[in-house]
Write an enzyme that holds these catalytic residues in place. Structure first.
Site, PDB file in Angstrom:
ATOM      1  N   TYR A  43       0.824  -1.214   0.000  1.00  0.00           N
ATOM      2  CA  TYR A  43       0.000   0.000   0.000  1.00  0.00           C
ATOM      3  C   TYR A  43       0.850   1.253   0.000  1.00  0.00           C
ATOM      4  O   TYR A  43       2.065   1.194   0.180  1.00  0.00           O
ATOM      5  CB  TYR A  43      -0.963  -0.013   1.189  1.00  0.00           C
ATOM      6  CG  TYR A  43      -0.324   0.315   2.532  1.00  0.00           C
ATOM      7  CD1 TYR A  43       0.493  -0.605   3.190  1.00  0.00           C
ATOM      8  CD2 TYR A  43      -0.511   1.549   3.140  1.00  0.00           C
ATOM      9  CE1 TYR A  43       1.082  -0.303   4.417  1.00  0.00           C
ATOM     10  CE2 TYR A  43       0.067   1.857   4.369  1.00  0.00           C
ATOM     11  CZ  TYR A  43       0.862   0.920   5.002  1.00  0.00           C
ATOM     12  OH  TYR A  43       1.450   1.223   6.207  1.00  0.00           O
ATOM     13  N   ARG A  84       8.153   4.258  -4.602  1.00  0.00           N
ATOM     14  CA  ARG A  84       8.187   3.329  -3.459  1.00  0.00           C
ATOM     15  C   ARG A  84       7.180   2.203  -3.661  1.00  0.00           C
ATOM     16  O   ARG A  84       7.458   1.044  -3.325  1.00  0.00           O
ATOM     17  CB  ARG A  84       7.917   4.085  -2.152  1.00  0.00           C
ATOM     18  CG  ARG A  84       8.086   3.197  -0.919  1.00  0.00           C
ATOM     19  CD  ARG A  84       8.002   3.963   0.373  1.00  0.00           C
ATOM     20  NE  ARG A  84       6.691   4.556   0.572  1.00  0.00           N
ATOM     21  CZ  ARG A  84       6.377   5.372   1.577  1.00  0.00           C
ATOM     22  NH1 ARG A  84       7.287   5.703   2.484  1.00  0.00           N
ATOM     23  NH2 ARG A  84       5.165   5.872   1.695  1.00  0.00           N
ATOM     24  N   ARG A 125      -7.583 -20.569  -1.681  1.00  0.00           N
ATOM     25  CA  ARG A 125      -6.536 -20.334  -0.701  1.00  0.00           C
ATOM     26  C   ARG A 125      -5.437 -21.380  -0.804  1.00  0.00           C
ATOM     27  O   ARG A 125      -5.601 -22.533  -0.416  1.00  0.00           O
ATOM     28  CB  ARG A 125      -7.094 -20.337   0.727  1.00  0.00           C
ATOM     29  CG  ARG A 125      -6.022 -20.034   1.764  1.00  0.00           C
ATOM     30  CD  ARG A 125      -6.479 -20.193   3.191  1.00  0.00           C
ATOM     31  NE  ARG A 125      -5.403 -19.851   4.127  1.00  0.00           N
ATOM     32  CZ  ARG A 125      -4.428 -20.683   4.497  1.00  0.00           C
ATOM     33  NH1 ARG A 125      -4.395 -21.915   4.029  1.00  0.00           N
ATOM     34  NH2 ARG A 125      -3.485 -20.282   5.337  1.00  0.00           N
ATOM     35  N   HIS A 173      -0.812 -21.267  -0.630  1.00  0.00           N
ATOM     36  CA  HIS A 173       0.282 -20.334  -0.407  1.00  0.00           C
ATOM     37  C   HIS A 173       0.980 -19.921  -1.691  1.00  0.00           C
ATOM     38  O   HIS A 173       1.366 -18.768  -1.846  1.00  0.00           O
ATOM     39  CB  HIS A 173       1.301 -20.927   0.574  1.00  0.00           C
ATOM     40  CG  HIS A 173       0.803 -20.950   1.991  1.00  0.00           C
ATOM     41  ND1 HIS A 173      -0.210 -21.785   2.414  1.00  0.00           N
ATOM     42  CD2 HIS A 173       1.162 -20.222   3.072  1.00  0.00           C
ATOM     43  CE1 HIS A 173      -0.447 -21.573   3.684  1.00  0.00           C
ATOM     44  NE2 HIS A 173       0.379 -20.629   4.120  1.00  0.00           N
ATOM     45  N   GLU A 225      12.605   2.721  13.859  1.00  0.00           N
ATOM     46  CA  GLU A 225      11.568   3.682  13.457  1.00  0.00           C
ATOM     47  C   GLU A 225      10.405   3.541  14.421  1.00  0.00           C
ATOM     48  O   GLU A 225      10.482   2.759  15.371  1.00  0.00           O
ATOM     49  CB  GLU A 225      11.133   3.416  12.008  1.00  0.00           C
ATOM     50  CG  GLU A 225      10.576   2.028  11.779  1.00  0.00           C
ATOM     51  CD  GLU A 225      10.116   1.789  10.335  1.00  0.00           C
ATOM     52  OE1 GLU A 225       9.888   2.759   9.603  1.00  0.00           O
ATOM     53  OE2 GLU A 225       9.955   0.606   9.962  1.00  0.00           O
ATOM     54  N   LEU A 241      11.056   1.509   6.969  1.00  0.00           N
ATOM     55  CA  LEU A 241      10.380   1.969   5.760  1.00  0.00           C
ATOM     56  C   LEU A 241      11.058   3.273   5.315  1.00  0.00           C
ATOM     57  O   LEU A 241      11.255   4.165   6.136  1.00  0.00           O
ATOM     58  CB  LEU A 241       8.897   2.229   6.041  1.00  0.00           C
ATOM     59  CG  LEU A 241       8.139   2.591   4.776  1.00  0.00           C
ATOM     60  CD1 LEU A 241       7.769   1.316   4.022  1.00  0.00           C
ATOM     61  CD2 LEU A 241       6.913   3.413   5.066  1.00  0.00           C
TER      62      LEU A 241
END
Ligand code: PDD
Length: 279
Positions: free
Chosen positions: A31, A50, A98, A100, A174, A198
């Protein structure tokens, strides 16, 4: 509120995704959070770069070019009255049974919403706590799987604090949802980029602006012990901008008031926003 979902603009209440979306099942997605001032997207290029880095790291191909994404984002801002807002953009691997392993031949899910952004007033200072960094080793990816960050932030709230500053092997990394700066001997210091933090857009802008203004700053490892004699501590993010931490682990930081270097940088940051608004 109008949102964007897989090619359509629609009211939030009407946006639906299947429960087998891998974002829901595995947290398999990335995101971005992009502030918007008077309809102008803040540091859009850096956010899109990014995003691209995050997608590459999880081996997901961006379904859009940067220009296509820019058009969608700008369109969404207009549909949400073009004022101040914060855009949340999420891309997940898509919907499938579902399992992996990455499924073949599915389309990523792309969701973008706009949230109100609070006007930041000069802060009187906030409390923070410290905690062992319990997250994984790919913190440079802006992954939607944020359970550790959520737990850590909640610990801070339970302690009456605004942020949790994370320590890995004796060094400051951070915040649970922010980058960290400290001031020692008039020099602002922030940890260097690595897989453990990040790469914050706000962080980069602060470094850039301080260098331009000839204010001393550097990227260096910060031992946890240095936190306790720092004159100033700030936490930075797109939504919280630059928050001065005046109490850390129940002890006063510096004078207990937001520091003079914070004030200078805060003013520079506000000027930068103002220029963007007038563009
Ligand atoms: N988070 N570090 C972490 C772990 C973060 O989640 C964030 C921001 C930052 C600061 O990055 P930037 O300056 O680019 O916002 C650093 C956003 C705001 C969020 O998750 O809501």
């Amino acid at each position: 509120m109008i949102v964007y979902l897989n090619g359509e603009f629609l009211p939030l209440e009407e946006a639906r995704i299947p429960v087998l979306d891998r974002g829901f099942i595995f947290g398999d997605g990335v995101y971005e959070v992009i502030p918007v001032y008077d309809g102008h997207l803040f540091r859009l290029e850096a956010h899109l770069q990014r995003l691209e880095n995050s997608l590459n790291s999880i081996k997901l191909t961006n379904p859009f070019t940067q220009q296509q994404l820019t058009d969608i984002l700008e369109n969404l801002v207009t549909k949400n009255n073009a004022g101040d807002q914060s855009l949340y953009l999420q891309i997940t691997r898509g919907v499938s049974k579902r399992e992996h392993n990455f499924p073949a031949g599915i389309e990523p899910t792309v969701f973008i919403m706009s949230n109100p952004i609070e006007t930041q007033k000069p802060s009187t200072g906030v409390k923070a706590i410290t905690h062992n960094d319990i997250r994984w080793q790919y913190c440079n990816i802006k992954a939607i799987s944020l359970l550790p960050n959520v737990l850590l932030r909640n610990d801070a709230i339970d302690a009456g604090a605004s942020e949790n500053i994370l320590i890995r092997d004796g060094y400051v990394m951070e915040g649970a949802a922010s980058n960290v700066f400290i001031v020692v001997d008039e020099v602002a210091i922030t940890p260097p980029k690595s897989q453990f933090i990040l790469p914050g857009i706000t962080r980069d802008l602060i470094l850039e602006a301080m260098r331009e203004a000839n204010l001393p700053c550097r990227e260096a490892n910060i031992p946890q012990t240095q936190l306790h004699y720092a004159q100033e501590i700030w936490v930075t993010s797109s939504t919280r901008e630059i928050l001065p931490v005046t109490t850390l682990d129940e002890k006063i930081v510096g004078t207990g008031e937001p520091g003079p270097i914070w004030l200078k940088v805060w003013k520079i940051y506000q000027n930068y926003k103002q220029k963007l608004r007038e563009n």
